[in-house]
Design an enzyme around this catalytic site. Structure first.
Site, PDB file in Angstrom:
ATOM      1  N   HIS A 171       0.840  -1.193   0.000  1.00  7.96           N
ATOM      2  CA  HIS A 171       0.000   0.000   0.000  1.00  7.96           C
ATOM      3  C   HIS A 171       0.878   1.247   0.000  1.00  7.96           C
ATOM      4  CE1 HIS A 171      -3.917   1.998   0.696  1.00  7.96           C
ATOM      5  NE2 HIS A 171      -3.172   2.902   1.327  1.00  7.96           N
ATOM      6  N   SER A 172       0.742   2.058  -1.036  1.00  5.01           N
ATOM      7  CA  SER A 172       1.500   3.312  -1.103  1.00  5.01           C
ATOM      8  C   SER A 172       0.803   4.383  -0.278  1.00  5.01           C
ATOM      9  CB  SER A 172       1.626   3.780  -2.555  1.00  5.01           C
ATOM     10  OG  SER A 172       2.350   2.834  -3.322  1.00  5.01           O
ATOM     11  N   CYS A 198      -7.919   4.869  -2.125  1.00  3.75           N
ATOM     12  CA  CYS A 198      -6.823   4.400  -1.285  1.00  3.75           C
ATOM     13  C   CYS A 198      -7.257   4.086   0.152  1.00  3.75           C
ATOM     14  CB  CYS A 198      -5.697   5.429  -1.269  1.00  3.75           C
ATOM     15  SG  CYS A 198      -5.039   5.798  -2.909  1.00  3.75           S
ATOM     16  N   GLU A 204       4.095   8.564  -1.775  1.00  4.43           N
ATOM     17  CA  GLU A 204       2.883   9.368  -1.980  1.00  4.43           C
ATOM     18  C   GLU A 204       2.729   9.800  -3.435  1.00  4.43           C
ATOM     19  OE1 GLU A 204      -0.529  11.200  -0.737  1.00  4.43           O
ATOM     20  OE2 GLU A 204       0.872  10.707   0.875  1.00  4.43           O
ATOM     21  N   ARG A 253       1.868   8.194  -6.262  1.00  3.66           N
ATOM     22  CA  ARG A 253       2.572   7.361  -7.246  1.00  3.66           C
ATOM     23  C   ARG A 253       4.053   7.698  -7.331  1.00  3.66           C
ATOM     24  NH1 ARG A 253      -1.528   6.741 -12.452  1.00  3.66           N
ATOM     25  NH2 ARG A 253      -3.337   6.019 -11.283  1.00  3.66           N
ATOM     26  N   THR A 299      -5.589  11.737 -14.431  1.00  2.00           N
ATOM     27  CA  THR A 299      -4.443  11.580 -13.530  1.00  2.00           C
ATOM     28  C   THR A 299      -3.141  11.326 -14.279  1.00  2.00           C
ATOM     29  OG1 THR A 299      -3.620  10.339 -11.620  1.00  2.00           O
ATOM     30  CG2 THR A 299      -4.956   9.119 -13.183  1.00  2.00           C
ATOM     31  N   ASP A 350       3.742   6.458 -13.464  1.00  2.00           N
ATOM     32  CA  ASP A 350       3.924   5.916 -12.121  1.00  2.00           C
ATOM     33  C   ASP A 350       5.416   5.913 -11.822  1.00  2.00           C
ATOM     34  OD1 ASP A 350       3.891   4.465  -9.726  1.00  2.00           O
ATOM     35  OD2 ASP A 350       2.246   3.179 -10.405  1.00  2.00           O
ATOM     36  N   ARG A 387       6.734   4.975  -8.804  1.00  2.00           N
ATOM     37  CA  ARG A 387       6.995   4.182  -7.607  1.00  2.00           C
ATOM     38  C   ARG A 387       7.998   3.056  -7.853  1.00  2.00           C
ATOM     39  NH1 ARG A 387       0.827   2.935  -5.980  1.00  2.00           N
ATOM     40  NH2 ARG A 387       0.747   2.781  -8.256  1.00  2.00           N
TER      41      ARG A 387
END
Length: 370
Positions: A227-228, A243, A268, A270, A290, A302, A304
């Site tokens: 979970h980001s 989320c 946070e 992405r 987004t 993204d 991450r």
């Protein structure tokens, strides 16, 4: 009288120099990046002051704003370097002009920032590293920069951090080693048998957390969730994303099944940070989805690094998971880094009138299974 061991060395290594450079850029200090005889002086466009821009423009070599190809596409600037563009800074502009090149906040109100002249000669590797540092510092990915001679001497004279480009690429491509620095029992609403682990990366980055529910068997696949962090959704109950509901649903399911591991990764927005996430939200209010908002800011879809989750699971003794996710990229990452995903457990919760388009974009452009 002895002065101590001859092998004593207090000098920073490359990871520590990079951490120092990230902090300097956030404060508005320039850094020097060098490779052999070549060097650049780089300031984050977001924290650039008028005085430092004036100082940059007094140096020979030609000041530029280096931006990603994503941002260059929005500005209709030619990205001769492929993944980035070096935009010439005119002699008569101020720091606000540089920041407007980096920040899309006023793109629609004042779309014409050019015509923008971009550089096509020379190599862009030093500028590429500088942009990577701004991303790691959670700043807008744009650098005001100028070539300099004698980078090491220049940095010493001005007391600036100097980065050796030759040591950077391998370091930036690796996840920093994580250490379980503290853990303790944490009774929770979903289970009184909870334990929170705090993992700290060696490179000075954000800490990440692992929450164990019950006593998961290391010899069997564990119910797990990557979970980001989402300040707006997890803490504030934002209706713009799913989320918060996903976080609570995952913990509830682990509590009902008696065991599980939730990895709470500080990535946070992405991976672009909360400030840039708010910038993306403002762009969404202008009509962009987004993914489009991330691109206008200069980021990829993204940013991450899900390898963090794999590293934490391994350090806790897990080798296989039942993964609570709708994101195939997380499954692929787990498999590629040695964690066996025996089952994907869907997590379809949290749709509201405010996030219907957001979820549709995640499915259409990011491949989420919704």
């Amino acid at each position: 009288m002895s002065n101590g061991p001859k092998n004593m060395n207090f000098a920073p290594d490359i990871s520590e120099f990079l951490a120092r450079a990230r902090a300097d850029l956030r404060m508005g200090l320039p850094v020097v990046i060098q490779s052999g005889e070549r060097a650049i002086l780089a300031c984050a466009a977001e924290t650039l002051t008028e005085d430092r821009l004036n100082a940059l423009q007094t140096l020979p070599g030609g000041a530029v704003v280096a931006i990603t190809a994503r941002r260059a596409e929005t500005l209709k600037a030619r990205a001769y370097d492929g993944d980035l563009a070096r935009v010439v800074i005119p002699a008569d502009v101020d720091a606000a002009w540089v920041k407007a090149v980096a920040d899309p906040a006023d793109d629609l109100r004042a779309p014409m920032k050019g015509p923008l002249n971009t550089v096509r000669d020379g190599t862009a590797d030093l500028y590429r590293t500088a942009i990577s540092l701004t991303k790691a510092a959670r700043l807008l990915p744009a650098i005001a920069s100028v070539p300099i001679a004698n980078g090491a001497e220049f940095s010493t004279r001005h007391m600036l951090t100097c980065i050796d480009q030759e040591q950077v690429p391998s370091r930036l491509s690796l996840s920093s080693p994580l250490r379980d620095i503290a853990n303790a029992r944490l009774p929770m609403e979903v289970s009184e048998a909870g334990r929170l682990h705090v993992f700290r990366p060696e490179d000075g980055g954000e800490e990440h957390y692992a929450i164990e529910i019950g006593r998961p068997n290391r010899d069997k696949p564990v119910l797990a969730r990557l979970h980001s962090a989402c300040f707006t959704g997890d803490l504030m109950g934002s209706l713009k994303c799913d989320c918060g509901p996903q976080l609570r649903a995952a913990l509830t399911q682990m509590g009902e099944q008696g065991s599980g591991v939730l990895l709470y990764l500080n990535q946070e927005g992405r991976g672009i940070g909360l400030a840039n996430k708010m910038r993306a939200y403002s762009l969404q209010d202008q009509g962009f989805d987004t993914v489009e908002a991330n691109h206008r800011l200069g980021f990829e879809d993204d940013e991450r690094d899900f390898r963090l989750g794999s590293d934490i699971l391994k350090s806790l003794g897990f080798s296989s998971v039942r993964l609570l996710t709708n994101n195939p990229a997380k499954i692929a990452m787990m498999e590629n880094t040695g964690i066996n995903v025996v089952e994907r457990v869907p997590l379809r919760v949290g749709e509201t009138a405010h996030n219907t388009d957001y979820l549709a974009t995640k499915a259409a452009k990011s491949g989420h299974l919704l």
